[in-house]
Design a protein around this motif. Structure first.
Motif, mmCIF file in Angstrom:
data_model
loop_
_atom_site.group_PDB
_atom_site.id
_atom_site.type_symbol
_atom_site.label_atom_id
_atom_site.label_comp_id
_atom_site.label_asym_id
_atom_site.label_seq_id
_atom_site.Cartn_x
_atom_site.Cartn_y
_atom_site.Cartn_z
ATOM 1 N N ASP A 1 0.828 -1.218 0.000
ATOM 2 C CA ASP A 1 0.000 0.000 0.000
ATOM 3 C C ASP A 1 0.863 1.270 0.000
ATOM 4 N N ARG A 2 0.197 2.411 -0.010
ATOM 5 C CA ARG A 2 0.915 3.688 -0.129
ATOM 6 C C ARG A 2 1.827 3.964 1.066
ATOM 7 N N GLU A 3 1.509 3.323 2.196
ATOM 8 C CA GLU A 3 2.330 3.532 3.395
ATOM 9 C C GLU A 3 3.460 2.503 3.498
ATOM 10 N N GLY A 4 3.556 1.636 2.507
ATOM 11 C CA GLY A 4 4.657 0.672 2.493
ATOM 12 C C GLY A 4 4.363 -0.626 3.244
ATOM 13 N N HIS A 5 3.104 -0.962 3.419
ATOM 14 C CA HIS A 5 2.755 -2.221 4.094
ATOM 15 C C HIS A 5 2.351 -3.279 3.075
ATOM 16 N N ILE A 6 2.758 -4.523 3.363
ATOM 17 C CA ILE A 6 2.361 -5.620 2.476
ATOM 18 C C ILE A 6 0.888 -5.927 2.732
ATOM 19 N N VAL A 7 0.103 -5.791 1.694
ATOM 20 C CA VAL A 7 -1.337 -6.023 1.807
ATOM 21 C C VAL A 7 -1.675 -7.467 1.433
ATOM 22 N N SER A 8 -0.950 -8.016 0.445
ATOM 23 C CA SER A 8 -1.234 -9.400 0.052
ATOM 24 C C SER A 8 -0.024 -10.021 -0.626
ATOM 25 N N ARG A 9 -0.033 -11.347 -0.633
ATOM 26 C CA ARG A 9 1.021 -12.105 -1.320
ATOM 27 C C ARG A 9 0.342 -13.132 -2.204
ATOM 28 N N HIS A 10 0.728 -13.172 -3.463
ATOM 29 C CA HIS A 10 0.120 -14.119 -4.410
ATOM 30 C C HIS A 10 1.179 -15.100 -4.890
#
Lengths: 156, 167
Positions: free
Chosen positions: B141-150
């Motif tokens: 995301d824009r704040e540098g957090h991992i939102v998902s892994r595919h």
């Protein structure tokens, strides 16, 4: 008349050979190969006596993947889909008896997409090796080996 | 009087609960999001490639390789996504897990990849929990957090839905 009497016999022969032959699996292309499940390999490696014989383990995939995690005791050979990898494989086995138990594995991609195991398996077959199996990694090395909790070595 | 006290206590409890809920929604840790590890690589055109330079953008970080068929299937869709959403703040970054740079360079030119590509390292892969199979793609995301892994080839629509929520 004679042809008719041969047909049932041929059918029986085909049935018997299909039941008693070594299990085969389809790899990334149409090559038939002898495979080994991860759990089978783990039990072979864990056996304390010399039976079944311990195989030579060759990783024929990416070096980047090997450095991150590999089956303990396995050797990095090179990618089976490159001339360099196959050349190194040939050199490595040049002095080995043709009956040496060898297990190849990769795990870079899902089984049906792996570009490396088939060429390496075919190369060993062409060189006359008779006891070669491929570790069946259905998804990838992470999911089918590391995440299952099987032991892992790292680095070169 | 007692009823009034009870009403005040209930109102305060309700207010506290609302405040807690609001702050936890804003706190990425409470949502189970972890920061995407920063890296410092050089892309194939010789420019520095730092993940932290893309803070403020939605990033799709794609670990791939030229010998990986499912990865190759995904590349045209990443090119299309980059074209479609670059103005809204999407940045795709490709990290090749090839053992050498030459085939990656050839591939990048042949497919006219319109986003930065660098060759990764085992250390970087470790930072991202291990890249022990390809492709693996992270949405950040824009704040540098991992939102998902595919893991494995993933349909463009899946990425599109995810990034639209993050713009």
């Amino acid at each position: 008349m004679r042809r008719h009497s041969l047909l049932p016999a041929l059918a029986i022969l085909l049935f018997i050979s299909s039941v008693f032959s070594t299990p085969l699996a389809r790899g990334a292309d149409s090559t038939d190969m002898k495979t080994l499940q991860p759990a089978e390999l783990v039990s072979i490696l864990a056996a304390k006596n010399s039976k079944p014989a311990k195989p030579l383990l060759f990783q024929v995939g990416s070096h980047m993947l090997y450095v991150q995690a590999h089956v303990p005791g396995s050797e990095y050979i090179g990618q089976g889909n490159t001339p360099e990898g196959l050349q190194h494989l040939g050199k490595r086995v040049s002095s080995l008896p043709k009956g040496t138990f060898i297990v190849l594995y990769c795990g870079c991609c899902p089984w049906s997409h792996c570009p490396n195991v088939n060429p390496a398996y075919d190369a060993l077959k062409q060189l006359g090796f008779t006891n070669v199996k491929v570790l069946y990694i259905s998804t990838n090395f992470g999911a089918d080996w590391v995440d299952k909790g099987y032991s892992v070595a790292r680095g070169e | 009087m007692t009823q009034r006290k009870i009403a005040i206590i209930v109102a305060l409890l309700l207010l506290g609960w609302l405040v807690l809920r609001w702050t936890s929604r804003r706190d990425p840790r409470a949502q189970g999001l972890r920061p995407a590890p920063d890296f410092a690589l050089t892309d194939l055109s010789g420019r520095p490639l730092h993940l932290s330079d893309y803070r403020g953008k939605v990033v799709i970080l794609d670990f791939w390789a030229t010998w990986c068929e499912p990865c190759k299937e995904e590349i045209p869709q990443f090119i299309a996504l980059q074209n479609k959403y670059s103005e809204r703040g999407l940045q795709i970054l490709g990290i090749s897990m090839d053992d050498s740079e030459a085939p990656v360079r050839q591939f990048q030119e042949r497919f006219k990849m319109n986003y930065p590509v660098a060759v990764g390292t085992p250390q970087l892969a470790d930072q991202y929990g291990g890249v022990l199979g390809l492709p693996i793609t992270f949405v950040i995301d824009r704040e540098g957090h991992i939102v998902s892994r595919h893991i494995g080839a993933t349909n463009a629509e899946v990425f599109e839905k995810e990034i639209q929520r993050l713009f």
